[in-house]
Design an enzyme around this catalytic site. Structure first.
Site, PDB file in Angstrom:
ATOM      1  N   VAL A  11       0.904  -1.103   0.163  1.00 24.04           N
ATOM      2  CA  VAL A  11       0.099   0.055   0.042  1.00 24.04           C
ATOM      3  C   VAL A  11       0.993   1.245  -0.060  1.00 24.04           C
ATOM      4  O   VAL A  11       0.713   2.145  -0.720  1.00 24.04           O
ATOM      5  CB  VAL A  11      -1.022   0.106   1.072  1.00 24.04           C
ATOM      6  CG1 VAL A  11      -1.662   1.291   1.443  1.00 24.04           C
ATOM      7  CG2 VAL A  11      -2.116  -0.888   1.050  1.00 24.04           C
ATOM      8  N   LYS A  35      15.190  -3.552   2.028  1.00 20.81           N
ATOM      9  CA  LYS A  35      14.124  -3.115   1.246  1.00 20.81           C
ATOM     10  C   LYS A  35      14.184  -1.582   0.684  1.00 20.81           C
ATOM     11  O   LYS A  35      14.216  -1.378  -0.335  1.00 20.81           O
ATOM     12  CB  LYS A  35      12.576  -3.140   1.866  1.00 20.81           C
ATOM     13  CG  LYS A  35      11.683  -2.689   0.896  1.00 20.81           C
ATOM     14  CD  LYS A  35      10.207  -2.479   1.943  1.00 20.81           C
ATOM     15  CE  LYS A  35       9.735  -3.780   2.536  1.00 20.81           C
ATOM     16  NZ  LYS A  35       8.360  -3.720   3.230  1.00 20.81           N
ATOM     17  N   LEU A 153      -7.352  -0.768  -3.417  1.00 26.42           N
ATOM     18  CA  LEU A 153      -6.291  -1.215  -4.436  1.00 26.42           C
ATOM     19  C   LEU A 153      -6.495  -2.748  -4.521  1.00 26.42           C
ATOM     20  O   LEU A 153      -6.150  -3.510  -3.522  1.00 26.42           O
ATOM     21  CB  LEU A 153      -4.914  -0.995  -4.078  1.00 26.42           C
ATOM     22  CG  LEU A 153      -4.566   0.491  -3.547  1.00 26.42           C
ATOM     23  CD1 LEU A 153      -3.240   0.752  -3.366  1.00 26.42           C
ATOM     24  CD2 LEU A 153      -5.107   1.371  -5.108  1.00 26.42           C
ATOM     25  N   LEU A 253     -18.755 -12.434  -9.620  1.00 29.53           N
ATOM     26  CA  LEU A 253     -19.543 -13.356  -9.588  1.00 29.53           C
ATOM     27  C   LEU A 253     -18.993 -14.533 -10.542  1.00 29.53           C
ATOM     28  O   LEU A 253     -19.641 -15.451 -11.143  1.00 29.53           O
ATOM     29  CB  LEU A 253     -21.008 -12.995 -10.367  1.00 29.53           C
ATOM     30  CG  LEU A 253     -21.781 -12.267  -9.530  1.00 29.53           C
ATOM     31  CD1 LEU A 253     -22.896 -11.754 -10.031  1.00 29.53           C
ATOM     32  CD2 LEU A 253     -22.366 -12.841  -8.152  1.00 29.53           C
ATOM     33  N   CYS A 263      -6.555  -8.971   1.936  1.00 32.61           N
ATOM     34  CA  CYS A 263      -7.660  -8.032   2.078  1.00 32.61           C
ATOM     35  C   CYS A 263      -8.832  -8.770   2.832  1.00 32.61           C
ATOM     36  O   CYS A 263      -9.278  -8.841   3.871  1.00 32.61           O
ATOM     37  CB  CYS A 263      -8.070  -6.974   1.106  1.00 32.61           C
ATOM     38  SG  CYS A 263      -6.976  -5.800   0.701  1.00 32.61           S
ATOM     39  N   ARG A 331      -0.616 -14.682   0.515  1.00 35.15           N
ATOM     40  CA  ARG A 331      -1.385 -14.449   1.642  1.00 35.15           C
ATOM     41  C   ARG A 331      -2.789 -15.198   1.703  1.00 35.15           C
ATOM     42  O   ARG A 331      -3.545 -14.667   0.812  1.00 35.15           O
ATOM     43  CB  ARG A 331      -1.232 -12.890   2.141  1.00 35.15           C
ATOM     44  CG  ARG A 331      -0.068 -12.703   2.813  1.00 35.15           C
ATOM     45  CD  ARG A 331      -0.260 -11.229   3.074  1.00 35.15           C
ATOM     46  NE  ARG A 331      -0.013 -10.141   1.926  1.00 35.15           N
ATOM     47  CZ  ARG A 331       0.084  -8.668   1.994  1.00 35.15           C
ATOM     48  NH1 ARG A 331       0.064  -8.548   3.111  1.00 35.15           N
ATOM     49  NH2 ARG A 331       0.050  -8.106   0.803  1.00 35.15           N
TER      50      ARG A 331
END
Length: 437
Positions: A11, A35, A153, A253, A263, A331
């Site tokens: 993010v 990083k 996002l 769908l 998320c 994840r």
């Protein structure tokens, strides 16, 4: 405007880079020196289409900077975004807020002048108050305002989602904070993208409510798919028929092996925990969480059924291990449930993913990682398509048929037409459709 993001993960990096591309001066701050060094060298720690070029261009233009020091990136900023992780606590499903709280403390110590502190992380209702209370321990409340600005996002489409948003949600308590946020997003609102200004509590809840609703649509169509299989109906046609209703819409769908990612799993858990805490349990979302867990566990049953009821001694080729296409994110991926279940039933697993194998290797032991899809299917008793990468929808079926020990395909993403697969000589099992045998 000068801004900073605390956190240079998914993010924070996307947010900071896209703001830099608007012309703002942005510093991405992260405590991980490896990083930051990689980002300074032009190496992107995540796979996200379009992001690498965007980072390179804005860094070269001098608009995008990276540092490990809050004291370097925060002073003089008009707005500082908190974009750190909020993983679920294993004991109760609530978001773990320790990183958010630590970020608030570090911002308060480093800021100079009036600063808008923006919660970009997905955080529970009431976080704006909690962050303000933490900062007020060392700063006068007149020196800052805490704002909620949830992100929407999609992994694999994050740059587009930020640059062409359905909506920008901003939760503020004063005109002063609102003016900073309006100026910050002016390059987008001038193009007609809508900004919804609310109170912080409503903004915080909008994020969770949106993801809970989308997760509900996914679990709903998965259950419809199961009914279709028993009734002889085609879930693709059913989904199209209900999706044409403008009150429902066609998105989310598509049946599959269950939702995953960074998320939906954690946000639905937090939603359930928050609803219980307020004494208003969300029975619908509780059922969604349970249905999704059961969905992932049921996928090995489909594969086992396709090979006549026993996986013991069988070799299964798995195509796709990330939770969705166009990301390297593992994840809560369905593969993390499916592959161990196959192994527990006596199968050996060969797998291939275009981007996820490096991240998956430590999470999925004893998997034979293949060089390409055809290497994965070589000598396998059954092929299972788990992730909807485009490359898996355009396989050379003659080559796949020749490489498989048995011509059996379990397609959890409905990438192929059953009649085509039957004509190609496969026993084809898909989701919510009649299987070609």
């Amino acid at each position: 405007m000068k801004i900073a993001t605390i956190g240079a993960g998914y993010v924070g990096l996307v947010t900071g880079t896209c703001f830099a591309d608007m012309g703002w001066d942005v510093t991405c701050i992260d405590i991980d020196p490896k990083k930051i060094s990689a980002l300074e060298a032009g190496d992107i720690p995540i796979y996200e289409p379009g992001l690498e070029e965007l980072v390179r261009r804005n860094a070269e233009a001098g608009r995008l900077h990276f540092t490990t020091e809050v004291s370097e990136g925060v002073p003089g900023c008009d707005a500082v975004f908190i974009a750190v992780g909020t993983p679920p606590r294993p004991e109760d499903g609530h978001a773990d807020m320790k990183y958010v709280h630590a970020a608030a403390e570090s911002i308060a110590a480093a800021m100079t002048g009036f600063t808008v502190v923006v919660n970009k992380s997905t955080v529970p209702v009431g976080t704006s108050v909690a962050v303000a209370e933490i900062m007020a321990r060392t700063r006068d409340p007149s020196e800052f305002e805490v704002v909620s600005n949830p992100e929407f996002l999609r992994e694999g489409a994050a740059v587009t989602d930020f640059s062409r948003p359905d909506r920008i949600v901003v939760g503020v308590r004063s005109d002063r904070g609102g003016q900073v946020m309006r100026q910050l997003y002016k390059p987008l609102t001038d193009q007609g993208y809508p900004m919804l200004v609310t109170d912080p509590e409503s903004a915080e809840l909008i994020k969770y409510a949106a993801n809970a609703f989308l997760a509900t649509k996914i679990s709903f169509i998965n259950e419809i798919a199961d009914i279709c299989e028993r009734a002889g109906a085609d879930v693709s046609q059913v989904a199209n028929g209900i999706g044409l209703d403008t009150r429902i819409g066609p998105r989310f769908l598509k049946p599959g092996p269950g939702y995953g990612g960074s998320c939906f799993p954690k946000d639905t858990q937090e939603f359930v925990s928050t609803a219980r805490e307020y004494g208003r349990p969300s029975r619908i979302v509780e059922a969604v969480v349970e249905a999704n867990d059961a969905r992932k566990r049921a996928m090995a049953d489909r594969i086992e059924g396709a090979v006549d009821g026993s996986l013991d001694g069988k070799r299964v080729a798995v195509l796709g291990v990330t939770f969705k296409a166009e990301t390297d994110d593992m994840r809560e991926s369905p593969a993390l449930t499916i592959i161990p279940d196959l192994q527990n039933r006596g199968a050996t697993v060969a797998a291939y993913d275009p981007q996820g194998m490096e991240n998956a290797a430590s999470l999925l032991p004893d998997v034979d990682w293949a060089e390409d899809p055809y290497d994965a299917v070589k000598g396998a008793d059954v092929l299972a398509i788990v992730t909807e990468w485009k490359v898996f929808a355009t396989l050379d079926l003659v080559r796949v048929r020749a490489a498989l020990k048995s011509p059996i395909v379990v397609d959890m993403r409905n990438l192929y037409d059953p009649s085509i697969m039957e004509a190609a000589g496969f026993r084809y099992v898909s989701i919510g459709r009649k299987s070609a045998v």
